[in-house]
Design an enzyme around this catalytic site. Sequence first.
Site, short mmCIF file in Angstrom:
data_model
loop_
_atom_site.label_atom_id
_atom_site.label_comp_id
_atom_site.label_asym_id
_atom_site.label_seq_id
_atom_site.Cartn_x
_atom_site.Cartn_y
_atom_site.Cartn_z
N GLU A 123 -25.53 13.81 -2.48
CA GLU A 123 -27.02 13.97 -2.03
C GLU A 123 -27.96 13.07 -3.16
O GLU A 123 -28.95 12.92 -2.93
CB GLU A 123 -27.41 15.46 -2.20
N LYS A 147 -0.45 5.04 -6.11
CA LYS A 147 -1.49 5.12 -7.08
C LYS A 147 -2.56 6.39 -7.01
O LYS A 147 -2.69 7.14 -7.90
CB LYS A 147 -2.25 3.98 -6.88
N ALA A 194 1.93 -12.17 7.79
CA ALA A 194 1.38 -10.87 7.09
C ALA A 194 2.35 -10.50 5.98
O ALA A 194 2.59 -9.37 5.80
CB ALA A 194 1.35 -9.82 8.07
N GLU A 200 -6.75 1.18 -13.19
CA GLU A 200 -6.38 2.37 -12.51
C GLU A 200 -5.13 3.03 -13.25
O GLU A 200 -5.01 4.09 -13.40
CB GLU A 200 -6.19 2.16 -11.02
N CYS A 222 0.73 -1.25 0.06
CA CYS A 222 0.05 0.01 0.05
C CYS A 222 0.86 1.36 0.07
O CYS A 222 0.57 2.23 -0.93
CB CYS A 222 -0.77 0.08 1.41
N VAL A 250 -2.97 -12.45 8.52
CA VAL A 250 -3.90 -11.35 8.14
C VAL A 250 -3.61 -10.88 6.76
O VAL A 250 -2.53 -11.21 6.23
CB VAL A 250 -3.84 -10.13 9.20
N TYR A 275 -8.93 -3.90 -11.13
CA TYR A 275 -9.09 -2.54 -10.80
C TYR A 275 -7.65 -2.14 -10.86
O TYR A 275 -7.44 -0.86 -11.34
CB TYR A 275 -9.61 -2.37 -9.36
N CYS A 289 -1.78 1.60 -2.82
CA CYS A 289 -2.64 2.61 -2.76
C CYS A 289 -2.23 4.12 -2.62
O CYS A 289 -2.72 5.04 -3.51
CB CYS A 289 -3.44 2.48 -1.32
N ASP A 306 -3.86 -9.94 2.71
CA ASP A 306 -4.03 -10.67 1.26
C ASP A 306 -3.52 -12.11 1.20
O ASP A 306 -3.84 -12.64 0.29
CB ASP A 306 -3.06 -9.69 0.23
N LEU A 330 -7.77 -5.62 0.87
CA LEU A 330 -7.64 -4.25 1.07
C LEU A 330 -6.79 -3.97 2.39
O LEU A 330 -7.07 -4.40 3.46
CB LEU A 330 -9.30 -3.86 0.92
N HIS A 384 -26.73 20.27 -0.46
CA HIS A 384 -26.78 20.58 -1.81
C HIS A 384 -26.07 21.99 -2.06
O HIS A 384 -25.93 22.50 -1.43
CB HIS A 384 -28.22 21.33 -2.16
N ARG A 395 -13.95 -7.98 -12.92
CA ARG A 395 -14.38 -8.99 -12.36
C ARG A 395 -14.66 -9.18 -11.21
O ARG A 395 -13.99 -8.71 -10.33
CB ARG A 395 -13.47 -10.39 -13.10
#
Length: 530
Positions: free
Chosen positions: A508, A102, A195, A239, A94, A364, A235, A99, A366, A374, A503, A261
């Site tokens: 909204e 990116k 991890a 991206e 990340c 924990v 994704y 993340c 991926d 995530l 607004h 997918r």
Amino acid sequence: MNVIGSSTRTSAACLFSKILTSPRARIKISWDIVCSKHSGLGSRQYEYDLVVIGGGSGGLACAKESALLGAKVAVLDFVTPTPLGTYWGIGGTCVNVGCIPKKLMHQASLLGEAVREARSFGWQIPDKVWCDWSRLREAVQDHVKSVNWVTRVQLKEKKVTYINARGYFKEPHVIGCVSKDGKEKTITAEKVLIAVGGRPNYPQIPGAVDLGITSDDIFSLKYPPEKTLVVGGGYVGLECAGFLSGLGFDVTVMLRSIALRGFDQQMATLIREDMERRGIKFIDECIPTNMQKVGKGKLEVSFKSVKEKQEVSKAVFKTVLFAIGRKPATEQLQLQNAGVDYNPETGKISVTDEATNSNGVYAVGDVLEGKPELTPVAIQAGKLLARRLFSGSNKRMDYSNVATTVFTPIEYGCVGLSEEVAKKEFSDNLEVYHAFYKPTEFTVPQKDTSSCYLKVLCLMKEPRTIVGMHFIGPQAGEVIQGFAAAMKAGITMEQLQDTIGIHPTTAEEFTRIFITKRSGLDPSVQSCCS
């Protein structure tokens, strides 16, 4: 008094002797036994209470939280360079190649679009506007390195031992640590957390590894990627294609099957259509078969149809980026030495509340089978695991209704079920509300709003609980985050429609939605004040 914390390790025998001579000896001994059982810090036959293998978001979160709760913790982290030679510091995917860089490059792309649009708002902008790739890369990498540094400082402040070495199991509680120069030492731990995250796949075709790159390389690429082929429609692929196109590069995406997918396919189609309108090209139902150099700085890619199997064509690119999925970095862990069961096909580990089948070994992030890949999921799971191990907490990780966003040029945020999954699960008990809309910021200049669309999936039976929310538009991540909290609280369709919107905002639009697919009414853009 905490006689079981790591700070009293060396004086345990002396302290125990004093307790025995105390008139309250029985009470104190009983209390210490309770604390030991409660905190998980009772055993002293190991060097560490917890060793974390992997320095990514989930592992670091668990390590820091465990240290705060009094555990003696070590983190093992080692990055194997990519075939191109790219490597990075502590922090995991990340921070270094995911993340964070990116989002920064996505922002750079959006800024370029905003600069060009600024003319319509009266700003005097030169006719030619371009992005300097080297300056962008340097700015992104400077930020990444600053996060690496802060992470190291935080570990030191929390007294977490950082070991820059590759970890693997010798036994369930015995970890081998291999440094960059090949030297090895062994450490022991009462509990071990896996991890290690994952790394991108390469296709098994000639030239792929030697000539191609992945998302592990793109954010620190030393040269502008120029004409680029992105292989893969998940994704990550979309991206990367999106921000490269926004930075002014010629981009083509090659799809084996469908885009995005696992996501709602109506939303995926709208995303693709928007990318095509921006000039991104798509090659459908094809896979690369060969790559080779043809002249200075050029790569010829041969590809074929996945249906007809014959060679289709060849094309020349400057850069070929593979985004065909990721695999967990569990191969070198020697999990069999710890008795950890895993899927030999995927390399992923099945867990129950982050615990593997091997006593004292956890996982924990991926590497988990069937869980969202995530960063925030790994962080939350890591923190909750630490509290269960070292403070007696009973709170478990809830993997349901996790929101996410795809940072394509026009963003897509979602939480809950896709329409395809919801139909299978609820059949005739499903209602789908939907609407197209026009963001105010798209009116000057007049921008294409064909993909600005949202929908809400709810049950037809009272209380009409919402089971999915999907949004395509500007700042989709910011929009969907608040609604994710509402879904966690069990929001109903009536409660959503009773909510007063802010607004004029795009968020909204969720509170104004009233047309169902079943009604057959036109969901086109409504008046902004209707």
